[in-house]
Design a protein around this motif. Structure first.
Motif, short mmCIF file in Angstrom:
data_model
loop_
_atom_site.label_atom_id
_atom_site.label_comp_id
_atom_site.label_asym_id
_atom_site.label_seq_id
_atom_site.Cartn_x
_atom_site.Cartn_y
_atom_site.Cartn_z
N ALA A 1 -44.38 38.68 23.59
CA ALA A 1 -43.77 38.23 24.85
C ALA A 1 -42.25 38.41 24.80
O ALA A 1 -41.64 38.82 25.80
CB ALA A 1 -44.14 36.78 25.12
N PHE B 1 -49.36 42.91 20.81
CA PHE B 1 -50.47 42.37 21.59
C PHE B 1 -51.81 42.97 21.16
O PHE B 1 -52.82 42.27 21.13
CB PHE B 1 -50.25 42.58 23.08
CG PHE B 1 -49.13 41.77 23.68
CD1 PHE B 1 -48.79 40.51 23.20
CD2 PHE B 1 -48.41 42.28 24.75
CE1 PHE B 1 -47.77 39.77 23.77
CE2 PHE B 1 -47.39 41.54 25.33
CZ PHE B 1 -47.06 40.28 24.85
N ARG C 1 -48.49 36.89 19.65
CA ARG C 1 -48.39 36.80 21.11
C ARG C 1 -46.98 36.39 21.53
O ARG C 1 -46.44 36.93 22.50
CB ARG C 1 -49.42 35.83 21.67
CG ARG C 1 -50.86 36.36 21.54
CD ARG C 1 -51.88 35.49 22.27
NE ARG C 1 -51.62 35.60 23.70
CZ ARG C 1 -51.60 34.55 24.53
NH1 ARG C 1 -51.81 33.33 24.08
NH2 ARG C 1 -51.36 34.74 25.81
N ASP D 1 -52.22 39.97 27.92
CA ASP D 1 -50.95 40.40 27.31
C ASP D 1 -50.89 41.92 27.20
O ASP D 1 -49.89 42.54 27.56
CB ASP D 1 -50.80 39.80 25.91
CG ASP D 1 -50.65 38.29 25.90
OD1 ASP D 1 -50.25 37.71 26.92
OD2 ASP D 1 -50.94 37.70 24.83
#
Length: 145
Positions: free
Chosen positions: A13, A28, A9, A50
């Motif tokens: 990001a 994701f 994650r 996400d």
């Protein structure tokens, strides 16, 4: 949530933040598969969000809306209020990208109200920022978009 899922994650990001939406989507989706395999429902909702944000960045707004709706459904089913605001804010942004100002305003105002009630000032400010960009007040009528 497993450490590997958390790392996916975070890397996703970073990829999304640096413009690699396709790479982020892959990371994701892998994290989402892991959360589903372990049965961690809250992490699943966060991973769905996400995936939705990466899909939106790729212009796949309908796909993003589907993932947001599923994430919010999980949050409602589990009663996890603390995680609702970080799911509602990007959902509102995706609704806005889809041209649905009314739904965007509704989700963002819910996020603002919840963040305010729980003392989550950073999320309160984020929801207020998006609402202000829409020329809306946080405390306005949820139907006013």
């Amino acid at each position: 949530m497993h450490l590997e899922t958390m790392a996916l994650r975070v890397h996703g990001a970073v990829a999304l933040g640096t413009g690699d939406a396709l790479g982020a989507l892959e990371l994701f989706r892998t994290a989402l598969a892991q959360t589903r395999a372990t049965g961690h429902r809250i992490a699943e909702a966060l991973s769905l969000t996400d995936v939705a944000m990466a899909a939106r960045a790729l212009g796949r707004v309908v796909e993003a809306l589907d993932h947001h709706a599923e994430a919010l459904r999980i949050i409602h089913e589990t009663g996890e209020r603390l995680r609702a605001a970080p799911i509602l804010i990007p959902y509102g942004e995706t609704c806005l990208a889809a041209g649905d100002r009314g739904e965007a305003a509704r989700h963002l105002r819910q996020a603002f109200d919840l963040a305010t009630a729980l003392g989550l000032r950073h999320l309160e400010a984020e929801a207020a920022r998006v609402l202000a960009a829409m020329d809306l007040e946080p405390g306005g009528d949820p139907a006013d978009g």
